[in-house]
Design an enzyme around this catalytic site. Structure first.
Site, PDB file in Angstrom:
ATOM      1  N   HIS A 170       0.821  -1.211   0.000  1.00 37.26           N
ATOM      2  CA  HIS A 170       0.000   0.000   0.000  1.00 37.26           C
ATOM      3  C   HIS A 170       0.852   1.255   0.000  1.00 37.26           C
ATOM      4  O   HIS A 170       2.067   1.211   0.203  1.00 37.26           O
ATOM      5  CB  HIS A 170      -0.943  -0.002   1.207  1.00 37.26           C
ATOM      6  CG  HIS A 170      -0.265   0.013   2.549  1.00 37.26           C
ATOM      7  ND1 HIS A 170       0.234   1.170   3.120  1.00 37.26           N
ATOM      8  CD2 HIS A 170      -0.025  -0.988   3.436  1.00 37.26           C
ATOM      9  CE1 HIS A 170       0.758   0.886   4.308  1.00 37.26           C
ATOM     10  NE2 HIS A 170       0.617  -0.423   4.525  1.00 37.26           N
ATOM     11  N   CYS A 186       3.046  -4.676   6.974  1.00 37.74           N
ATOM     12  CA  CYS A 186       2.665  -4.407   5.594  1.00 37.74           C
ATOM     13  C   CYS A 186       3.807  -3.751   4.820  1.00 37.74           C
ATOM     14  O   CYS A 186       4.794  -3.287   5.396  1.00 37.74           O
ATOM     15  CB  CYS A 186       1.422  -3.528   5.555  1.00 37.74           C
ATOM     16  SG  CYS A 186      -0.085  -4.401   6.056  1.00 37.74           S
TER      17      CYS A 186
END
Length: 217
Positions: A170, A186
């Site tokens: 992301h 992440c």
């Protein structure tokens, strides 16, 4: 060449000489302070600020390189120890992006599928994060997409055997985190870079997150 041994995927854990573009990627002869790829962007009603490239390591800027992965064309490969993500291109090339990855204790590695993509995604912290991080508690039911959202402008959702791993590739509203290990697992990219990657990678693409070498994260 990256060692092929690195592509034996571990089970999930838990979750410069100045250079610039060649075509739409690659870095050569573009001042780091004026690189057009990282200027201000208007996107879906939101403004993404220009990246302050003063002091930014040029290794982590998007560029085309010889493919070091040996993976099939279209595969996304993350090397967390190098803080690099590769999108494998035809003709022995790859598009390389700098990334930020998980800090010690929050690393994940594995072979996954990009099963979903989102534009200005909603961030919903997992229950474990809400329990350990009071700052995330107000968003237990979801934080709408926007410039303050930690998922940034785009997200690619990693699934394994049809199950959401809860890990994503992301964007980020913290450009200083690129090239560092400081997230909750992440894979962070500059918003300008995740927009580029999101446009190139279709749902169903394979993603390989390598285990960190020597226990590094």
């Amino acid at each position: 060449m990256l060692s092929r041994r690195l592509f034996v995927i571990a089970a999930p854990l838990f979750t410069a000489g100045c250079a610039g573009m060649s075509g739409s990627s690659g870095v050569q002869n573009v001042s780091l302070l004026t690189d057009p790829r990282y200027g201000e962007v208007e996107d879906n009603g939101f403004t993404i600020p220009a990246v302050d490239l003063k002091g930014f390591d040029p290794r982590f800027l998007r560029q085309e390189v010889a493919d070091p992965t040996g993976q099939p064309v279209g595969t996304v490969v993350v090397d967390p120890s190098a803080h690099m993500l590769y999108l494998v291109l035809p003709d022995g090339k790859a598009l390389r992006y700098g990334v930020g990855v998980g800090r010690d204790g929050f690393a994940w590695s594995g072979d996954a599928t990009i099963a979903r993509k989102a534009v200005w995604p909603t961030w919903t912290p997992p229950a474990e994060m809400v329990a350990r991080d009071p700052q995330s508690a107000p968003w237990a039911n979801g934080m709408p997409g926007g410039p303050d959202n930690p998922l940034g402008a785009r997200a690619l959702y990693l699934y394994q055997n049809g199950v959401d791993t809860l890990y994503r590739i992301h964007g980020t509203n913290a450009p200083h985190s690129i090239g560092k290990s400081m997230s909750s697992g992440c894979i962070r990219m500059l918003d300008q870079d995740i927009i580029d990657l999101h446009s190139r990678v279709p749902v169903g693409s394979r993603a390989v997150v390598l285990p960190a070498r020597g226990g590094e994260v």
